[in-house]
Design a protein around this motif. Structure first.
Motif: not given
Length: 250
Positions: A1-27
């Protein structure tokens, strides 16, 4: 498994998802946190790891001492800050060498260890964000399976040290992923025997066994949802499973 690529991909996906919501949304799965705090946790965590690696630290780094540990206020700048943090980990590993020994919370490990650790930090916290926003969470079966393995590596050391043994002496917990493509890597058996708590990919009967997709098993074992809600079948002594959940906080 290419963990280097996965780190970049998963981090980007995380950020893209966060950007769609209100920062004050409870988790809900990270009590008392908002999406803004979850975002900072992951972003600063990557820079924390990169600094540990780059400085070849042999002792823990105080998170307050992380360089550029706070994201910019503007949304685009914050996303760039997040993604740059993942890239800094890869650059730091390249700088010191994959096998250079550095501090980790499981003892000294090769610098490359941090890449895999931060991949799975991003995947699970992306699940947190998806649950908070009410959106779907997708993860390839092989990545979900490896996240379970990486989590068990930690649990066998950390839970016993800080929260009590996750399984009692003589007990066995078995996880079985139903994803056909995983083969032997889709099974995990946790035992507590004369050598202490350990896990393997061995196939065998447990005091309690869970069956479901690797993604569902990952979310269940990290307490991101109940087995029932995730469609995971629990067979055997449910008290063993309940004790596992109580003693293995993520």
């Amino acid at each position: 498994m290419d963990f280097r690529a996965a780190l970049l991909d998963q981090t980007k996906a995380f950020g893209d998802l966060i950007a769609t919501g209100d920062p004050a949304t409870p988790v809900p799965t990270c009590p008392d946190w908002t999406l803004k705090q979850l975002f900072r946790h992951v972003g600063r965590g990557n820079r924390w790891a990169a600094q540990i690696i780059g400085d070849r630290r042999v002792a823990e780094l105080d998170p307050r001492e992380v360089r550029d540990g706070k994201p910019p206020d503007d949304p685009d700048g914050a996303i760039a800050w997040l993604n740059e943090g993942a890239e800094l980990i890869l650059k730091a590993v390249d700088q010191v060498g994959t096998d250079a020994r550095v501090w980790t919370f499981l003892g000294a490990k090769p610098a490359g260890w941090w890449i895999r650790r931060r991949v799975h930090e991003a995947t699970v916290h992306r699940a947190d964000a998806a649950l908070a926003l009410g959106t779907t969470f997708d993860l390839p079966a092989d990545l979900a399976a490896d996240a379970i393995s990486e989590w068990l590596d930690r649990v066998c050391v950390e839970a016993t040290k800080h929260h009590g043994s996750p399984v009692e002496p003589g007990q066995r917990l078995h996880l079985h992923a139903t994803d056909a493509e995983l083969g032997p890597t889709g099974e995990w058996t946790v035992v507590n025997d004369e050598d202490g708590v350990s896990w393997s990919h061995a196939h065998g009967k447990g005091d309690v066994a869970l069956r479901g997709s690797a993604k569902a098993l990952l979310l269940a074992t990290t307490r991101r949802g109940t087995a029932a809600d995730l469609g995971v079948e629990v067979l055997g002594d449910t008290a063993v499973w309940d004790a596992w959940l109580e003693r293995t906080p993520f």
